[in-house]
Design an enzyme around this catalytic site. Structure first.
Site, PDB file in Angstrom:
ATOM      1  N   HIS A   1       0.836  -1.201   0.000  1.00 35.90           N
ATOM      2  CA  HIS A   1       0.000   0.000   0.000  1.00 35.90           C
ATOM      3  C   HIS A   1       0.874   1.256   0.000  1.00 35.90           C
ATOM      4  CE1 HIS A   1      -3.062  -2.877   1.419  1.00 35.90           C
ATOM      5  NE2 HIS A   1      -3.932  -2.037   0.913  1.00 35.90           N
TER       6      HIS A   1
ATOM      7  N   ASP B   1      -4.026  -6.688  -7.980  1.00 31.88           N
ATOM      8  CA  ASP B   1      -4.335  -5.993  -6.741  1.00 31.88           C
ATOM      9  C   ASP B   1      -4.570  -4.523  -7.118  1.00 31.88           C
ATOM     10  OD1 ASP B   1      -4.730  -5.441  -4.068  1.00 31.88           O
ATOM     11  OD2 ASP B   1      -2.837  -6.319  -3.395  1.00 31.88           O
TER      12      ASP B   1
END
Length: 412
Positions: A271, A344
């Site tokens: 992230h 993702d």
């Protein structure tokens, strides 16, 4: 169209009874034929169903296969519709709204321009059961009316630290807890029961997909997957993953094995920035890839590819999500996976440096769906431009659409 067994499209998993109810008939039924379909192309009139054999006797035309119907669907779409179907986005991304909690005229108009293949909802979109059910039911109908199929309507609901529904008291459901705790019991029935419980409260709300289970092996202390993974033993994790996939699919819920090739050994969080592991291919095959191989064998409908770099396998620091070596050579060819491959989130720090080109690179690498690009419109236009200039062929786009429609048409 008759319901088909999941096995027809997804490696022999689950029975027709389980998949026939997927997402509920109320989500996919429409009072009128989808606008782009010709009803006669699916229902053959008795008067035209016979041809004359060599002796003049009537012979029946062969029934159309699922692949025949898929090819007809794809042939009827323009390139803009085709490209939109490859994206899996937040509802705000295609509507342009600041926070979406309903699917009405704005969503209908926006979906006409961007008929995306999937929509992922987060806590801010989900207020309570009545609001969520109305929003998802309407959004499914908008998809059917616009392009003939409801979008994948997904949520991240793993249990424990990753919940959008169970963490909201308004929904009144019990959190199944962290997968680490379930893995520690060694009892695969608990993993299956957890998946069934999650599907049991997601499906009535209108969701047809859950981004779970995690196949990652938590084999470094303090790693980001410590609570989300079933554990550090590849065989244990594989057994738990198999049970969860069975629990989801038998409950009529699509699911996704994640985060290929396994991010449990990485230090850091994708992230925030790039992550990598130093494993060789042989080491991956003995550890991280074991649960994914089991997921493939179990018939998982989606595999999510993470943004992990494996330089000793690929030869450079390219994240797996945009690496042909990881997606085509290993996932497709070695693991023999022919289901839907989704990246993702492209909002994550590990790949934002690639900008709009990240979506094109993911498709070039063999992925079928691009999850949540930072700027959806820009990424969509980048893919359109890539098809226009020959960087991506329309045949390559159609390959991914075939996989996507195989799942959607099996659900209906």
């Amino acid at each position: 169209m008759s319901r088909r067994t999941f096995a027809a499209g997804l490696a022999g998993m689950a029975s027709c009874a389980a998949l026939g109810t997927l997402t509920g008939c109320s989500l996919f039924a429409s009072d009128e034929e989808p606008k782009h379909r010709d009803k006669d192309s699916f229902d053959v009139d008795d008067s035209s169903s016979e041809a004359k054999g060599s002796g003049g006797e009537p012979t029946e035309k062969p029934a159309k296969t699922l692949d025949d119907e898929i090819a007809e669907e794809i042939a009827g779409w323009n390139i803009e519709q085709k490209v939109a179907q490859l994206f899996f986005v937040r509802p705000e991304s295609f509507t342009g709204m600041g926070q979406v909690t309903a699917a009405g005229d704005t969503s209908r108009t926006a979906y006409g321009t961007y008929p995306v293949g999937g929509i992922c909802y987060f806590a801010e979109n989900l207020v309570d059961p009545a609001q969520t059910t109305e929003m998802l039911t309407n959004m499914a109908q908008i998809g059917v009316d616009t392009i003939g199929h409801a979008p994948f309507l997904a949520v991240d609901e793993e249990g424990g630290t990753v919940t959008r529904i169970a963490s909201n008291p308004a929904f009144g459901v019990t959190d199944v807890g962290d997968m680490a705790a379930i893995g520690a019991t060694g009892d695969v029935s608990q993993a299956k029961s957890a998946a069934q419980a999650i599907a049991g409260y997601l499906k009535p709300l209108g969701f047809n997909m859950d981004f779970a289970p995690c196949c990652d092996i938590a084999n470094v202390e303090g790693g980001v997957m410590a609570q989300r993974s079933f554990g550090s033993d590849p065989e244990l994790v594989s057994d738990m993953v198999e049970a969860q996939i069975e629990g989801f699919v038998e409950s009529g819920m699509l699911c996704s094995a994640k985060h290929f090739p396994g991010i449990g050994a990485a230090i850091g969080d994708s992230h925030d920035g790039s992550i990598s592991i130093g494993s060789t291919l042989e080491e991956l095959q003995a550890t991280e890839l074991v649960p994914f191989q089991r997921a493939v064998q179990t018939g998982v409908p989606f595999v999510m590819v993470g943004h992990l770099s494996v330089p000793n396998v690929t030869g450079d620091d390219t994240p797996a999500s945009i690496s042909k070596v990881m997606v085509i050579d290993i996932l497709r060819d070695q693991l023999q996976y022919d289901g839907i491959v989704v990246t993702d989130s492209l909002e994550m720090g590990a790949v934002t440096a690639y900008g709009d080109a990240g979506a094109v690179m993911a498709l070039q690498a063999g992925c079928d769906m691009v999850l949540m690009p930072l700027d959806f419109a820009a990424a969509y236009n980048a893919v359109l431009a890539a098809v226009s200039d020959g960087t991506l062929s329309e045949e390559r786009i159609d390959e991914s659409l075939t996989r996507i429609l195989r799942v959607k048409m099996t659900m209906e």
